[in-house]
Motif scaffolding. Structure first.
Motif, short mmCIF file in Angstrom:
data_model
loop_
_atom_site.label_atom_id
_atom_site.label_comp_id
_atom_site.label_asym_id
_atom_site.label_seq_id
_atom_site.Cartn_x
_atom_site.Cartn_y
_atom_site.Cartn_z
N LEU A 77 0.82 -1.21 0.00
CA LEU A 77 0.00 0.00 0.00
C LEU A 77 0.85 1.26 0.00
CD1 LEU A 77 -2.78 -1.04 2.54
CD2 LEU A 77 -2.89 -1.05 0.05
N LYS A 78 2.05 1.18 0.62
CA LYS A 78 2.93 2.34 0.68
C LYS A 78 3.90 2.40 -0.49
CE LYS A 78 2.77 2.79 5.72
NZ LYS A 78 3.59 2.83 6.96
N LEU A 79 4.27 1.25 -1.01
CA LEU A 79 5.27 1.22 -2.07
C LEU A 79 4.66 1.37 -3.46
CD1 LEU A 79 7.63 -1.64 -0.83
CD2 LEU A 79 7.88 0.82 -0.51
N ALA A 80 3.36 1.11 -3.61
CA ALA A 80 2.72 1.18 -4.92
C ALA A 80 2.20 2.58 -5.19
CB ALA A 80 1.58 0.17 -5.00
N GLY A 81 2.29 2.98 -6.46
CA GLY A 81 1.79 4.28 -6.88
C GLY A 81 0.36 4.19 -7.37
N GLN A 82 -0.10 5.25 -8.04
CA GLN A 82 -1.47 5.27 -8.53
C GLN A 82 -1.68 4.33 -9.71
OE1 GLN A 82 -2.80 9.22 -9.29
NE2 GLN A 82 -2.55 9.91 -7.19
N CYS A 83 -0.60 3.93 -10.35
CA CYS A 83 -0.71 2.99 -11.46
C CYS A 83 -0.82 1.55 -10.98
CB CYS A 83 0.50 3.13 -12.39
SG CYS A 83 2.09 2.88 -11.57
N GLY A 84 -0.63 1.30 -9.69
CA GLY A 84 -0.67 -0.05 -9.16
C GLY A 84 0.67 -0.75 -9.15
N LYS A 85 1.68 -0.15 -9.76
CA LYS A 85 3.03 -0.71 -9.78
C LYS A 85 3.88 -0.03 -8.69
CE LYS A 85 2.00 -3.06 -13.50
NZ LYS A 85 1.90 -4.55 -13.50
N LEU A 86 5.10 -0.54 -8.52
CA LEU A 86 6.01 0.08 -7.57
C LEU A 86 6.37 1.50 -8.01
CD1 LEU A 86 8.42 -2.89 -6.78
CD2 LEU A 86 6.56 -2.02 -5.36
N LYS A 87 6.53 2.38 -7.06
CA LYS A 87 6.79 3.78 -7.37
C LYS A 87 8.14 3.95 -8.08
CE LYS A 87 4.18 5.60 -3.44
NZ LYS A 87 4.26 6.41 -2.19
N CYS A 88 8.14 4.82 -9.07
CA CYS A 88 9.38 5.09 -9.80
C CYS A 88 10.42 5.77 -8.92
CB CYS A 88 9.09 5.95 -11.03
SG CYS A 88 7.98 5.20 -12.23
N CYS A 89 9.98 6.49 -7.90
CA CYS A 89 10.92 7.23 -7.05
C CYS A 89 11.75 6.31 -6.16
CB CYS A 89 10.18 8.25 -6.20
SG CYS A 89 8.86 7.55 -5.18
N LEU A 90 11.45 5.00 -6.12
CA LEU A 90 12.28 4.08 -5.36
C LEU A 90 13.67 3.94 -5.98
CD1 LEU A 90 9.74 1.22 -4.56
CD2 LEU A 90 10.60 2.97 -3.00
N ASN A 91 13.78 4.26 -7.26
CA ASN A 91 15.09 4.17 -7.93
C ASN A 91 15.92 5.44 -7.78
OD1 ASN A 91 14.71 1.57 -8.88
ND2 ASN A 91 13.78 2.25 -10.80
N TYR A 92 15.33 6.53 -7.28
CA TYR A 92 16.06 7.79 -7.25
C TYR A 92 17.25 7.76 -6.29
CZ TYR A 92 11.92 9.62 -9.64
OH TYR A 92 10.90 9.84 -10.53
N GLU A 93 17.07 7.20 -5.09
CA GLU A 93 18.13 7.18 -4.07
C GLU A 93 18.80 5.81 -3.96
OE1 GLU A 93 16.39 8.47 -0.46
OE2 GLU A 93 15.89 10.47 -1.19
N LEU A 94 18.48 4.92 -4.89
CA LEU A 94 19.02 3.56 -4.79
C LEU A 94 20.54 3.54 -4.94
CD1 LEU A 94 18.50 0.54 -4.52
CD2 LEU A 94 18.12 0.46 -6.99
N ASP A 95 21.09 4.32 -5.84
CA ASP A 95 22.55 4.34 -6.04
C ASP A 95 23.28 4.84 -4.80
OD1 ASP A 95 22.11 3.43 -8.58
OD2 ASP A 95 22.14 5.42 -9.50
N THR A 96 22.69 5.82 -4.11
CA THR A 96 23.32 6.33 -2.89
C THR A 96 23.37 5.26 -1.81
OG1 THR A 96 22.47 8.52 -3.43
CG2 THR A 96 23.25 8.19 -1.18
N TYR A 97 22.32 4.47 -1.68
CA TYR A 97 22.29 3.40 -0.69
C TYR A 97 23.27 2.29 -1.07
CZ TYR A 97 18.35 5.08 2.09
OH TYR A 97 17.55 5.79 2.93
N LEU A 98 23.37 2.01 -2.34
CA LEU A 98 24.31 0.96 -2.75
C LEU A 98 25.76 1.36 -2.48
CD1 LEU A 98 22.70 -0.22 -6.13
CD2 LEU A 98 22.68 -1.39 -3.91
N ASP A 99 26.08 2.64 -2.65
CA ASP A 99 27.44 3.11 -2.33
C ASP A 99 27.72 3.04 -0.84
OD1 ASP A 99 27.86 3.57 -4.99
OD2 ASP A 99 27.34 5.70 -4.90
N ALA A 100 26.70 3.36 -0.02
CA ALA A 100 26.91 3.33 1.43
C ALA A 100 26.99 1.90 1.96
CB ALA A 100 25.77 4.09 2.12
#
Length: 509
Positions: free
Chosen positions: A246-269
């Protein structure tokens, strides 16, 4: 903001800058590109680029040839060649050398651009275009009803009419392939136009329809996002997010595109954090891992039976894990705990004097509660005072204990209240004869009978019996009471005669 060619249908007037469609930045466009070099003068021998980018409904952009070298500005309406004949109307979204860069970005060759720009849109073109756009809503609902009657597993989300009303494109979403040949026949019979069916995904549907996300901003797919990358649940795991659909899905019913925005920063850390964290073997026992702060690179451990968590640096945890693999025990983790500074609480300093208590959320409840308690106390005190001072109207004084007290009579006289004529009757002794009942006089203007009751006068002594000929109360002389009754009768008769306009007559003794 929205123009007439986008899904919001707000007309070509921007709601923000109020420039009525002549905004130089293209603020009324979706996914616009601003030309920061548009105000610079070009060289004298410069030939403008002949390709122009035109934007249509639903963020659809196409390239057209400007063979007639028509001077165009961003945001203008132009009539262009339709995909299957006829003409269509769209907004100019980009001109000049930026179009060349956009073609390289989209990997479009100059030879592939064949459609032309006819002219700037006239009033007749704009009227036809507005009439076609006004038919889209009704056409979409009729098409949905036809698909429902045929029991097709599809959802028609949007309809795009061509400006000359010769063609309509229906956008739909479905889980699989749909046989809509019968649907096209029925729609062609009812709408009398050429029909094109185009299947789109859930993300493209959300981008066409638009909306407001959980962050409070307009959807990224309908404003600036052009390409959709795949989003997996691993992105949520790397960011330590709860796997709640319910929190991770957007209005399209799929996972939110913004989950990829900070993913590279987390992978570096996460490169400095151990992958598989096991229990650490120390001299005080086994320490269990509790949580990790990725960016501060601190990990918390706790011993069995101890509620306190011990913060340890991630680099030191790697060393302890290497010692355990070599068969050695690490010292007690409490000796190597990291000192974490307590958060500093900054007091708020207001530049103004808070006189209404705006910083308190329960200020209104406290005030109303205090006022209610105060009003209840005042009401109770008033009721208690009234109970002390009040004498029941229908109560008869039959015994010596129920006689009216002289203190109460004097208190009423001091308050300015008139004595009540129908007040409590005075007491009589058992040896006295009963009080005579006097009938109410029939003639109002006549003299008042002698045996009528006078008004009760507040006296400090005991009241006197009103009936003439009866024995007076104790402590009062009979002559004085008779004279007093005569004077009262004379005053009453004089008042009554004056009110009726008659001459003053001597009162009957």
């Amino acid at each position: 903001m929205g123009c007439g060619s986008c899904s919001t249908g707000g007309g070509c007037t921007p709601n923000g800058c109020k420039s009525n469609g002549s905004c130089g930045t293209g603020g009324c466009q979706t996914m616009e590109v601003h030309d920061w070099l548009s105000n610079l003068d070009m060289p004298s021998n410069y030939k403008p680029f002949q390709v122009t980018e035109i934007k249509f409904k639903g963020s659809r952009k196409e390239f057209f040839l400007n063979n007639d070298n028509i001077y165009l500005e961003i945001g203008e309406l132009v009539a262009v060649e339709g995909p299957t004949g006829g003409f269509d109307v769209g907004h100019v979204s980009l001109t000049g050398e930026l179009v060349r860069i956009q073609m390289k970005r989209r990997k479009t060759a100059l030879d592939q651009v064949t459609k032309k720009i006819y002219r700037k849109a006239t009033e007749a073109d704009v009227e036809k275009w507005n009439a076609a756009k006004g038919m889209e809503w009704e056409t979409m609902h009729k098409a949905r009803k036809l698909a429902l009657d045929l029991r097709l597993q599809m959802k028609i989300s949007d309809v795009d009419y061509q400006a000359d009303k010769t063609k309509a494109t229906f956008f739909y979403t479905a889980d699989g392939r749909v046989d809509f040949r019968e649907l096209i026949k029925k729609m062609a019979e009812s709408f009398r136009i050429r029909i094109e069916m185009r299947q789109i995904g859930m993300r493209q549907e959300a981008g066409r329809l638009g909306g407001i996300g959980s962050c409070g901003r307009e959807l990224c797919c309908s404003t600036w996002l052009t390409n959709f990358k795949t989003v997996s649940t691993a992105a949520a795991r790397y960011q330590n997010l709860s796997l709640n659909t319910l929190k991770l899905a957007g209005q399209c019913g799929k996972l939110k595109c913004c989950l990829n925005y900070e993913l590279d920063t987390y992978l570096d850390a996460l490169k400095d954090i151990p992958d598989r964290i096991e229990n650490l073997d120390t001299e005080a026992g086994y320490a269990r891992h509790q949580k990790t702060d990725i960016f501060k690179k601190i990990m918390w451990f706790s011993y069995q039976g101890d509620e306190n968590w011990i913060p340890v640096k991630a680099a030191r945890v790697k060393e302890i894990m290497a010692m355990n693999k070599a068969g050695k025990k690490a010292p007690n983790l409490k000796e190597e705990a990291v000192q974490i500074a307590a958060p500093v609480v900054v007091e708020k300093s207001f530049d103004y004097e808070n006189v209404v208590g705006q910083d308190s959320l329960t200020r209104l409840d406290e005030r109303s509660r205090g006022k209610n308690n105060q009003s209840k106390n005042q009401k109770n005190n008033r009721n208690n005072q009234n109970r002390r001072d009040r004498v029941p109207a229908g109560e008869k004084n039959t015994g010596p204990n129920n006689r009216p007290q002289p203190q109460q009579s004097a208190q009423k006289a001091q308050q300015g209240g008139k004595p009540q004529p129908n007040g409590p009757k005075p007491q009589q002794n058992s040896s006295q004869r009963p009080q005579q009942t006097v009938p109410k006089p029939q003639h109002v203007n006549g003299p008042k009978p002698q045996n009528n009751k006078p008004k009760q006068q507040p006296q400090a002594q005991k009241p006197v019996v009103n009936v003439e000929g009866s024995v007076a109360a104790e402590g009062a002389k009979p002559e004085q009471s008779k004279n007093k009754n005569r004077n009262n009768r004379r005053k009453n008769n004089n008042r009554r005669n004056n009110n009726n306009g008659s001459e003053n007559k001597p009162a009957a003794e």
